[in-house]
Write a protein that holds these residues in place. Structure first.
Motif, PDB file in Angstrom:
ATOM      1  N   PHE A 169       0.833  -1.207   0.000  1.00 49.91           N
ATOM      2  CA  PHE A 169       0.000   0.000   0.000  1.00 49.91           C
ATOM      3  C   PHE A 169       0.872   1.263   0.000  1.00 49.91           C
ATOM      4  CE2 PHE A 169      -2.949   3.067   2.141  1.00 49.91           C
ATOM      5  CZ  PHE A 169      -3.916   3.067   1.145  1.00 49.91           C
ATOM      6  N   LYS A 170       1.952   1.262   0.753  1.00 48.00           N
ATOM      7  CA  LYS A 170       2.850   2.419   0.781  1.00 48.00           C
ATOM      8  C   LYS A 170       3.440   2.696  -0.595  1.00 48.00           C
ATOM      9  CE  LYS A 170       4.193   1.891   5.640  1.00 48.00           C
ATOM     10  NZ  LYS A 170       5.282   1.450   6.561  1.00 48.00           N
ATOM     11  N   ILE A 188      -6.398   7.140  -2.109  1.00 47.61           N
ATOM     12  CA  ILE A 188      -6.173   5.710  -2.336  1.00 47.61           C
ATOM     13  C   ILE A 188      -6.687   4.935  -1.122  1.00 47.61           C
ATOM     14  CG2 ILE A 188      -4.476   3.933  -2.893  1.00 47.61           C
ATOM     15  CD1 ILE A 188      -2.627   6.067  -3.906  1.00 47.61           C
ATOM     16  N   LYS A 189      -7.423   3.861  -1.386  1.00 52.05           N
ATOM     17  CA  LYS A 189      -7.945   3.016  -0.317  1.00 52.05           C
ATOM     18  C   LYS A 189      -7.759   1.545  -0.688  1.00 52.05           C
ATOM     19  CE  LYS A 189     -11.709   5.928   1.521  1.00 52.05           C
ATOM     20  NZ  LYS A 189     -13.169   5.968   1.802  1.00 52.05           N
ATOM     21  N   TYR A 192      -8.986   2.423  -5.607  1.00 50.74           N
ATOM     22  CA  TYR A 192      -8.997   1.267  -4.713  1.00 50.74           C
ATOM     23  C   TYR A 192      -7.999   0.222  -5.208  1.00 50.74           C
ATOM     24  CZ  TYR A 192     -13.130   2.708  -2.047  1.00 50.74           C
ATOM     25  OH  TYR A 192     -13.996   3.360  -1.219  1.00 50.74           O
ATOM     26  N   VAL A 193      -7.153  -0.268  -4.301  1.00 46.27           N
ATOM     27  CA  VAL A 193      -6.125  -1.243  -4.667  1.00 46.27           C
ATOM     28  C   VAL A 193      -6.319  -2.527  -3.878  1.00 46.27           C
ATOM     29  CG1 VAL A 193      -4.460   0.501  -5.364  1.00 46.27           C
ATOM     30  CG2 VAL A 193      -4.493  -0.253  -2.983  1.00 46.27           C
ATOM     31  N   ASN A 194      -6.007  -3.632  -4.515  1.00 48.26           N
ATOM     32  CA  ASN A 194      -6.215  -4.953  -3.917  1.00 48.26           C
ATOM     33  C   ASN A 194      -4.960  -5.384  -3.161  1.00 48.26           C
ATOM     34  OD1 ASN A 194      -7.022  -7.590  -3.321  1.00 48.26           O
ATOM     35  ND2 ASN A 194      -8.157  -7.771  -5.244  1.00 48.26           N
ATOM     36  N   LEU A 195      -5.080  -5.513  -1.850  1.00 53.26           N
ATOM     37  CA  LEU A 195      -3.956  -5.917  -1.008  1.00 53.26           C
ATOM     38  C   LEU A 195      -4.041  -7.383  -0.593  1.00 53.26           C
ATOM     39  CD1 LEU A 195      -3.729  -2.780   1.339  1.00 53.26           C
ATOM     40  CD2 LEU A 195      -2.687  -3.148  -0.913  1.00 53.26           C
ATOM     41  N   TYR A 196      -5.088  -8.082  -1.064  1.00 51.31           N
ATOM     42  CA  TYR A 196      -5.242  -9.506  -0.744  1.00 51.31           C
ATOM     43  C   TYR A 196      -4.099 -10.289  -1.383  1.00 51.31           C
ATOM     44  CZ  TYR A 196      -7.222 -14.239  -1.040  1.00 51.31           C
ATOM     45  OH  TYR A 196      -7.427 -15.596  -0.954  1.00 51.31           O
ATOM     46  N   ARG A 197      -3.432 -11.093  -0.611  1.00 51.79           N
ATOM     47  CA  ARG A 197      -2.293 -11.897  -1.052  1.00 51.79           C
ATOM     48  C   ARG A 197      -1.253 -11.033  -1.777  1.00 51.79           C
ATOM     49  NH1 ARG A 197      -3.519 -16.945  -4.412  1.00 51.79           N
ATOM     50  NH2 ARG A 197      -1.346 -17.355  -3.849  1.00 51.79           N
ATOM     51  N   LYS A 199       5.352  -5.810  -8.046  1.00 55.97           N
ATOM     52  CA  LYS A 199       5.829  -4.433  -7.946  1.00 55.97           C
ATOM     53  C   LYS A 199       5.860  -3.756  -9.317  1.00 55.97           C
ATOM     54  CE  LYS A 199       8.973  -5.567  -4.093  1.00 55.97           C
ATOM     55  NZ  LYS A 199      10.402  -5.631  -3.683  1.00 55.97           N
ATOM     56  N   TYR A 200       6.197  -4.532 -10.358  1.00 55.47           N
ATOM     57  CA  TYR A 200       6.387  -3.938 -11.679  1.00 55.47           C
ATOM     58  C   TYR A 200       5.072  -3.513 -12.349  1.00 55.47           C
ATOM     59  CZ  TYR A 200       5.481  -8.824 -13.031  1.00 55.47           C
ATOM     60  OH  TYR A 200       4.944 -10.091 -13.164  1.00 55.47           O
ATOM     61  N   GLU A 201       3.930  -3.810 -11.711  1.00 54.02           N
ATOM     62  CA  GLU A 201       2.639  -3.371 -12.254  1.00 54.02           C
ATOM     63  C   GLU A 201       2.134  -2.090 -11.588  1.00 54.02           C
ATOM     64  OE1 GLU A 201      -0.205  -6.498 -11.922  1.00 54.02           O
ATOM     65  OE2 GLU A 201       0.731  -7.746 -13.465  1.00 54.02           O
ATOM     66  N   ILE A 202       2.768  -1.656 -10.518  1.00 50.56           N
ATOM     67  CA  ILE A 202       2.229  -0.551  -9.718  1.00 50.56           C
ATOM     68  C   ILE A 202       2.182   0.747 -10.525  1.00 50.56           C
ATOM     69  CG2 ILE A 202       2.671   0.921  -7.714  1.00 50.56           C
ATOM     70  CD1 ILE A 202       3.604  -1.599  -6.232  1.00 50.56           C
TER      71      ILE A 202
END
Length: 584
Positions: free
Chosen positions: A334-335, A362-363, A392-397, A403-406
């Protein structure tokens, strides 16, 4: 007030305008205003999210009776629209007229396919309506009381859903069983729980002690627990019983929408509707195959640049499994999303003449829906300015969130992608149906086009991040192949997954969720790549014809200044702009 009263109101408008010297533009504007009033009245949750709290304790009527009433209302409206002569309209009014007629015509045409008999989706719906709190205001005790009153009516919504689903069984309009297994698990989260652990109580448990006293919080929470225990959990238990005993056994094993009655014709219709083109499913499939080959060649160049000695498949496997490409916890992931977004904002002035005034935040995607949904999504701001836009970002698993998609994901969902385009459109002087509506091919085409602007914003300097951008472009090209394949060409779900795995670095978790999304929403995924290709085509045409007169800021302004429009209309406007610029 139900639709029958709006029909009476609409007939009064017809009578008045036919018996008096009302201009065609006034007649048209009256129809548009009446329709928007109906949209707001019929959709109280949407109205609340827009800042209209006049029905903040209500849900919309989702009954079959209401659906049939609305269809009759739209047919009457279409007849009246056809009696309007737009010959004297200004350019802007003519655009409004063309778009409104298109919207109503497609809605009338769609009724014949009976898609309303498919009420359940693993990506949203009755089993996930606790998420409604994300778009509602909770600035006062009254807002919480309104939400509790709404919750008391959830059993009625569930009764309507069961009635609709029962009609689906009777008419053989059924969804794929593999998706409904996901829905069953989501219903279980609502049914097999206690009031304290219910997803509905989470919002009450998080009441802000800075805004409310301890006594106020306790009183509201006690009321909520009573309603959840007395009304909501029993209603979901009843839904689960229906789902397991009656609905799931009748769901189909096949996945393509062509397997429902008149399904093939529906897919042809929805492909045209989502892409705003006359392309056939076969033509779209071929475009997808061509784009996959082009992007694959670009991927090979990146792989060569990092001196990878293995195969393409081996490189993709390394990207999916090498721990260096992933965070091991959701907080660090998330950071990184937050840090990336901060780097984007200052670069916008180099590409755009006008920027939106409302910010975005961002949530994390709510944990109840995160396992079954996509990597990220965007939520538009409230119309009254009381809520910012949210990415909204998916933090599940996190171990499957590369990282390269962020970078590429943030450009698409936030700026200069969805937030910039949608927030700007909301600030334009447009009729409400355009300001708050849109065309998927434009909106998502712009989002995908924006990914290419990352190069102009100093992104993708790392070869793996560049590969991430190509992965996302490939992802949308693959959609053209697998969506048409599954819904029109008898591809299996595994065929689609395998094609994805063979051509994209997306992780298997993402790929499965994506493929299931396409099964759930036929045709929608076609809009992204078709829209992007059109915008790129028009950009290249502008550069070629304007030469030294071309300015990317001017091009972007011309694309965005009318809000979301069909691709054929965008092409008309860009061609006219080129002509006007050359004649200055």
């Amino acid at each position: 007030m139900d639709t029958s009263k709006f029909i009476k109101s609409f007939l009064i408008i017809i009578l008045i305008t036919s018996c008096s010297e009302v201009s065609d533009i006034d007649k048209f504007n009256s129809i548009v205003d009446e329709q928007w009033n109906k949209v707001i009245f019929d959709n109280p949750v949407y109205a609340s999210s827009m800042g209209d709290l006049s029905r903040n304790q209500e849900w919309g009527d989702s009954s079959l009776r209401k659906i049939f009433q609305d269809h009759e209302y739209e047919k009457e409206m279409l007849i009246e629209l056809e009696s309007v002569n737009p010959k004297s309209f200004s350019e802007d009014d003519l655009t409004n007229y063309r778009l409104f007629v298109k919207q109503v015509s497609e809605s009338v045409e769609m009724q014949q396919y009976k898609l309303y008999l498919l009420p359940f989706s693993h990506r949203g719906g009755i089993q996930l309506i606790h998420d409604t709190t994300s778009v509602l205001p909770f600035r006062s005790i009254d807002h919480y009381i309104d939400w509790i009153e709404r919750l008391k009516k959830v059993p009625d919504l569930i009764t309507n859903e069961i009635a609709m689903a029962s009609q689906g069984i009777e008419n053989n309009v059924m969804p794929p069983k593999i998706l409904m297994e996901r829905v069953k698990e989501q219903i279980k989260l609502q049914a097999n729980t206690t009031a304290y652990k219910s997803p509905f109580f989470k919002h009450f448990a998080e009441m802000d002690s800075r805004l409310f006293s301890e006594d106020e919080i306790k009183e509201i929470q006690d009321q909520a627990l009573e309603v959840i225990s007395r009304d909501i959990i029993p209603a979901y238990k009843n839904l689960l019983k229906f789902f397991e005993k009656e609905y799931l056994p009748n769901c189909r094993i096949s996945i393509g929408i062509s397997d429902i009655p008149n399904g093939k014709a529906y897919y042809e219709f929805t492909a045209r509707r989502f892409t705003t083109t006359d392309l056939t499913p076969e033509e779209i499939h071929q475009i997808g195959l061509k784009e996959v080959k082009i992007i694959r060649d670009e991927m090979d160049d990146v792989i060569e640049s990092v001196s990878w000695k293995g195969t393409f498949k081996g490189f993709l496997n390394d990207l999916r499994t090498n721990p260096k490409f992933y965070f091991d916890n959701p907080d660090d992931l998330f950071k990184e999303y937050l840090a990336t977004s901060k780097r984007l904002d200052p670069e916008l002035v180099n590409l755009f003449k006008v920027l939106p005034s409302i910010p975005y935040g961002i949530k994390p995607i709510p944990e109840e829906s995160a396992p079954d949904t996509t990597t990220a999504y965007y939520q538009r701001p409230a119309a009254d300015g009381s809520r910012a836009g949210y990415y909204y970002v998916n933090l599940y698993r996190p171990e499957v969130r590369p990282k390269y998609e962020i970078e590429v994901l943030s450009v698409h969902e936030a700026v200069p992608g969805h937030h910039l385009q949608i927030a700007l459109a909301m600030e334009l002087d447009l009729p409400n149906f355009r300001k708050y509506g849109g065309f998927t091919a434009f909106v998502e085409g712009w989002g995908l086009y924006s990914e290419s602007l990352g190069y102009d914003m100093g992104l993708y300097k790392d070869p793996y991040s560049k590969f991430g951008q190509l992965t996302y472009d490939m992802w949308r090209a693959i959609r053209l192949v697998v969506d048409t394949g599954m819904h029109y060409m008898d591809w299996s779900r595994q065929d689609a997954i395998n094609y994805f795995l063979d051509n994209s670095a997306k992780t298997q978790q993402d790929i499965i969720n994506e493929v299931d999304r396409y099964i759930n929403w036929p045709g929608q995924a076609l809009a992204y790549k078709i829209g992007q290709l059109k915008i790129l085509e028009l950009k290249n045409r502008s550069k070629e014809k304007l030469g030294d007169l071309y300015d990317v800021k001017d091009f972007h302004h011309e694309v965005l200044k009318r809000g979301a429009i069909p691709l054929y209309m965008l092409e008309e406007n860009i061609d006219a702009w080129i002509e006007d610029t050359l004649n200055l």
